[in-house]
Motif scaffolding. Structure first.
Motif, PDB file in Angstrom:
ATOM      1  N   GLU A  94     -35.332  20.106   2.141  1.00 59.94           N
ATOM      2  CA  GLU A  94     -36.735  19.935   2.503  1.00 59.94           C
ATOM      3  C   GLU A  94     -37.470  21.275   2.378  1.00 59.94           C
ATOM      4  OE1 GLU A  94     -36.147  16.391   5.867  1.00 59.94           O
ATOM      5  OE2 GLU A  94     -36.868  18.385   6.474  1.00 59.94           O
ATOM      6  N   ASN A 152     -32.241  19.403   6.214  1.00 56.77           N
ATOM      7  CA  ASN A 152     -33.569  19.221   6.808  1.00 56.77           C
ATOM      8  C   ASN A 152     -34.115  20.523   7.374  1.00 56.77           C
ATOM      9  OD1 ASN A 152     -33.108  16.565   6.231  1.00 56.77           O
ATOM     10  ND2 ASN A 152     -32.953  15.889   8.344  1.00 56.77           N
ATOM     11  N   HIS A 153     -35.475  20.657   7.336  1.00 59.88           N
ATOM     12  CA  HIS A 153     -36.183  21.845   7.862  1.00 59.88           C
ATOM     13  C   HIS A 153     -35.246  23.057   7.886  1.00 59.88           C
ATOM     14  CE1 HIS A 153     -34.376  20.238  11.584  1.00 59.88           C
ATOM     15  NE2 HIS A 153     -35.143  19.182  11.469  1.00 59.88           N
ATOM     16  N   ASP A 206     -41.319  13.938   8.746  1.00 64.37           N
ATOM     17  CA  ASP A 206     -40.530  14.095   9.971  1.00 64.37           C
ATOM     18  C   ASP A 206     -41.333  13.538  11.151  1.00 64.37           C
ATOM     19  OD1 ASP A 206     -38.615  14.777  11.826  1.00 64.37           O
ATOM     20  OD2 ASP A 206     -38.787  16.951  11.538  1.00 64.37           O
ATOM     21  N   GLU A 220     -30.111  11.164  11.208  1.00 62.10           N
ATOM     22  CA  GLU A 220     -30.198  12.610  11.126  1.00 62.10           C
ATOM     23  C   GLU A 220     -29.120  13.235  12.010  1.00 62.10           C
ATOM     24  OE1 GLU A 220     -33.547  16.184  11.325  1.00 62.10           O
ATOM     25  OE2 GLU A 220     -33.966  14.256  12.283  1.00 62.10           O
ATOM     26  N   ASN A 253     -29.977  14.917   7.011  1.00 64.27           N
ATOM     27  CA  ASN A 253     -30.200  13.488   6.850  1.00 64.27           C
ATOM     28  C   ASN A 253     -29.097  12.857   6.025  1.00 64.27           C
ATOM     29  OD1 ASN A 253     -32.419  12.814   8.354  1.00 64.27           O
ATOM     30  ND2 ASN A 253     -33.859  12.751   6.645  1.00 64.27           N
ATOM     31  N   ASN A 312     -41.817  20.207   5.498  1.00 59.37           N
ATOM     32  CA  ASN A 312     -41.476  19.353   6.635  1.00 59.37           C
ATOM     33  C   ASN A 312     -42.659  19.405   7.592  1.00 59.37           C
ATOM     34  OD1 ASN A 312     -40.500  19.100   9.579  1.00 59.37           O
ATOM     35  ND2 ASN A 312     -38.786  18.223   8.435  1.00 59.37           N
ATOM     36  N   ARG A 313     -43.210  18.214   7.915  1.00 62.18           N
ATOM     37  CA  ARG A 313     -44.483  18.154   8.629  1.00 62.18           C
ATOM     38  C   ARG A 313     -45.496  18.982   7.843  1.00 62.18           C
ATOM     39  NH1 ARG A 313     -41.995  18.879  14.771  1.00 62.18           N
ATOM     40  NH2 ARG A 313     -40.465  17.184  14.583  1.00 62.18           N
ATOM     41  N   HIS A 367     -37.836  10.803   5.848  1.00 60.24           N
ATOM     42  CA  HIS A 367     -37.443  11.379   7.143  1.00 60.24           C
ATOM     43  C   HIS A 367     -38.469  10.979   8.188  1.00 60.24           C
ATOM     44  CE1 HIS A 367     -36.145  15.351   9.386  1.00 60.24           C
ATOM     45  NE2 HIS A 367     -36.205  14.307  10.192  1.00 60.24           N
ATOM     46  N   ASN A 368     -38.099  10.047   9.066  1.00 55.32           N
ATOM     47  CA  ASN A 368     -38.983   9.544  10.117  1.00 55.32           C
ATOM     48  C   ASN A 368     -38.176   9.146  11.341  1.00 55.32           C
ATOM     49  OD1 ASN A 368     -41.909   9.143   8.950  1.00 55.32           O
ATOM     50  ND2 ASN A 368     -40.493   8.525   7.328  1.00 55.32           N
ATOM     51  N   HIS A 369     -38.863   9.095  12.502  1.00 59.69           N
ATOM     52  CA  HIS A 369     -38.216   8.781  13.773  1.00 59.69           C
ATOM     53  C   HIS A 369     -38.984   7.714  14.532  1.00 59.69           C
ATOM     54  CE1 HIS A 369     -35.380  12.085  13.345  1.00 59.69           C
ATOM     55  NE2 HIS A 369     -36.402  12.787  12.864  1.00 59.69           N
TER      56      HIS A 369
END
Length: 364
Positions: free
Chosen positions: A166, A140-141, A204, A95, A105, A169-170, A24-26
């Motif tokens: 998840e 997610n989160h 994230d 996402e 996701n 997350n972070r 999970h990345n942006h």
């Protein structure tokens, strides 16, 4: 607890290969910083074996933060260029992002879709879309957005392909999301709704330097091969664990069945944990807990302390539902502040890892 027994174990047959993953990345293709080409290179340089870029697909209320067709094609080209079977796995995803219902996701497909409104029918429409393809997806989160995916509305068509939740997350531990305000833990709500998800951790990441920032979520995947097919197989088998620590090796069995599997539990169930860590962890005392359904947090049905460096066995009575999750904690580090009102959690300290659930059948 009285049902806990700590003895030397014989180890766990884990399967061929542990892959360290961030799913999970942006990037600047939605609301992150930096180019997707740099993201994959950065995560490989940081030592990850599997990396996914999953830029947002927002609805019309967020026109400047969402992917479009051009961005989707660019991301696919970046992932295909970075992917090197046998060495490094690069995955394109997106996402699905509703500010009211939650974010999901999606990995492994050639298409994407935007949310169709702020209410529960938008989740149902997304499930229809997902059921028509072969992609894998994950929550997610969980619980950050108030709708909680329509309270984790279950859809049996997606039982095999909605594969993750998840829990890191972070820097956040989502086991505790909302419990200080009276809500149930997302882990309980999700699993009690019928979903059979593996547990993962993710960064994230919205900044540059993907993969290099410490103390953020990451995932361990036990995969049959270091390629996209192997990653898919690991996710389908729920052969995953969530952590915020680097260099961990974590796996477990219940009656010989690996985490993520379906196991028969008799009067007393026997879990065997295999936990490996970098040399500076050797001899450090951690805690192993067995969690089952409860409110607002899962019930701790058994626990024991163990010294890093050897396998352990923990026996427990599994009377609280059809799933069990192993949680590893560090009693020497402060617990999440939201655990303050829950002695079984407050005294256990900081979460180190969550293993994917065992799904319990009666008998044994």
């Amino acid at each position: 607890m009285s049902d806990a027994l700590l003895v030397a174990g014989d180890g766990v047959a884990r399967g061929p290969e542990l892959l360290h993953a961030d799913l999970h990345n942006h990037t600047l293709l939605s609301d992150g910083a930096g180019a997707p080409e740099a993201a994959f290179a950065s995560m490989r340089a940081a030592g990850l074996d599997v990396a996914a870029v999953t830029d947002h697909a927002f609805g019309p209320s967020e026109p400047n933060k969402t992917i479009d067709d051009e961005a989707w094609r660019r991301l696919g080209k970046c992932a295909d260029t970075a992917d090197e079977p046998g060495a490094f796995v690069a995955v394109r995803g997106f996402e699905w992002s509703s500010p009211t219902l939650g974010h999901i996701n999606v990995w492994g497909g050639d298409r994407y879709v935007h949310p169709q409104g702020p209410r529960v029918p938008a989740v149902l429409a997304f499930y229809d879309w997902l059921a028509a393809g072969a992609e894998l997806a994950g929550f997610n989160h969980p619980g950050r957005e108030p709708g909680r995916f329509g309270l984790f509305r279950y859809d049996p068509r997606l039982a095999d392909r909605l594969v993750t939740l998840e829990l890191f997350n972070r820097e956040q531990d989502y086991l505790f999301e909302g419990v200080d305000a009276g809500a149930a833990s997302p882990l309980v709500t999700c699993l009690d709704a019928g979903w059979r998800v593996g547990l993962i951790g993710v960064t994230d990441e919205h900044r540059e330097g993907w993969g290099s920032h410490p103390d953020l979520g990451r995932t361990g995947l036990w995969a049959p091969s270091r390629d996209r097919a192997g990653v898919r197989a690991a996710l389908l088998g729920r052969r995953a664990f969530a952590t915020r620590e680097r260099g961990l090796r974590v796996d477990a069995t219940l009656g010989g069945v690996p985490m993520g599997g379906r196991a028969a539990a008799g009067e007393v169930a026997e879990f065997v944990l295999d936990f490996g860590a970098p040399p500076d962890w050797t001899g450090h005392t951690l805690r192993l807990q067995v969690l089952q359904s409860g409110s607002p947090l899962p019930a701790v049905v058994a626990e024991c302390d163990f010294a890093v460096g050897r396998p352990v066995t923990l026996r427990a009575r599994l009377d609280a539902g059809d799933w069990a999750v192993l949680r590893i904690t560090d009693p020497g580090r402060p617990a999440d502040p939201r655990a303050a009102d829950f002695p079984g959690y407050r005294s256990a300290g900081r979460s180190v890892a969550y293993l994917s659930p065992f799904f319990i059948s009666p008998g044994g």
